[in-house]
Design an enzyme around this catalytic site. Structure first.
Site, PDB file in Angstrom:
ATOM      1  N   ALA A   1       0.840  -1.207   0.000  1.00 52.28           N
ATOM      2  CA  ALA A   1       0.000   0.000   0.000  1.00 52.28           C
ATOM      3  C   ALA A   1       0.869   1.249   0.000  1.00 52.28           C
ATOM      4  CB  ALA A   1      -0.939   0.000   1.201  1.00 52.28           C
ATOM      5  N   TYR A   2       1.881   1.246   0.849  1.00 52.57           N
ATOM      6  CA  TYR A   2       2.785   2.392   0.914  1.00 52.57           C
ATOM      7  C   TYR A   2       3.510   2.577  -0.416  1.00 52.57           C
ATOM      8  CZ  TYR A   2       6.427   5.507   2.689  1.00 52.57           C
ATOM      9  OH  TYR A   2       7.272   6.582   2.894  1.00 52.57           O
TER      10      TYR A   2
END
Length: 249
Positions: A155-156
């Protein structure tokens, strides 16, 4: 901390994630070099302390993932400062540290909402103020994870890749209008955001840096201060690395 006296005299800046870490360090330097600043952050208590430490004109407690809050903060900050010349978007979270097939949906959505959508809302809300004055410097803080991807940090990594793509589009849109937009892609540096990660993940990221150490927040702040200055006049829609040799493109 190297200071160029008066470099930002008459300039006004908004910094997100301004209660701590990279944004607060950058804000301190901007003020030392003549700028007026407003700090945005979710943490109201930390913001109050940062306002005194930095010497900020004002602070705004908000969730950048809420576009209505961002619009209101932009208007309030423009009023407090008189104008907005500089935007540094540094608010961000890491999210869960697990493989993609185990990644919690709510964590994925929150990371994208803050790191990418929130940054978009901030850019969208403040660009009109810059266009009105025919001048602006936008620094969007991405990450080497957006270029290379870190395992167990999908996600990051995805959100920061999105920041790079958004910034390249924005910089091209604004080229020739007096407003410059670039992204910073640091490798891991000493920051409160590391508290969100297990030590094994920090150790992995350190192992990928040829210099063999984490960065210092002051090193990335120094690059941001150039990117936010009038000296950065012929580079836009680009990325600046502070990666200790990890990325070379």
């Amino acid at each position: 901390m190297s200071v160029y006296a008066g470099r930002y005299e008459g300039r006004c800046a908004v910094l997100t994630g301004g209660a701590s870490g990279l944004a607060k360090e950058t804000a301190k330097r901007l003020v030392a070099e003549g700028a007026k600043v407003v700090l945005w952050d979710l943490n109201a208590d930390a913001l109050a302390a940062a306002k005194e430490e930095v010497g900020a004109v004002d602070v705004v407690a908000l969730d950048v993932a809420d576009p209505a809050q961002v619009e209101a903060a932009a208007a309030a900050s423009a009023k407090a400062l008189g104008k907005i010349d500089i935007l540094v978007c540094s608010a961000g979270i890491t999210g869960a540290t697990v493989p993609v097939h185990e990644f919690p949906i709510d964590s994925w959505q929150r990371v994208i909402d803050i790191n990418l959508n929130g940054l978009f809302y901030c850019n969208r809300a403040i660009v009109p103020f810059m266009l009105e004055n025919g001048y602006g410097r936008i620094v969007n803080v991405a990450s080497v994870a957006g270029k290379e991807g870190n395992p167990n940090a999908s996600a990051y990594s995805a959100s920061k890749a999105g920041v790079i793509g958004l910034t390249k589009s924005l910089g091209k849109e604004l080229a020739g209008k007096g407003v410059i937009a670039n992204a910073l892609t640091p490798a891991t540096f000493e920051s409160p955001i590391l508290d969100q990660l297990p030590q094994s993940q920090v150790d992995y990221m350190r192992s990928k840096i040829p210099m063999g150490r984490l960065g210092e927040v002051s090193e990335s702040a120094s690059i941001i201060c150039f990117m936010a200055s009038e000296e950065c006049s012929f580079t836009t829609a680009s990325t600046f690395d502070t990666s200790g040799g990890r990325t070379t493109f």
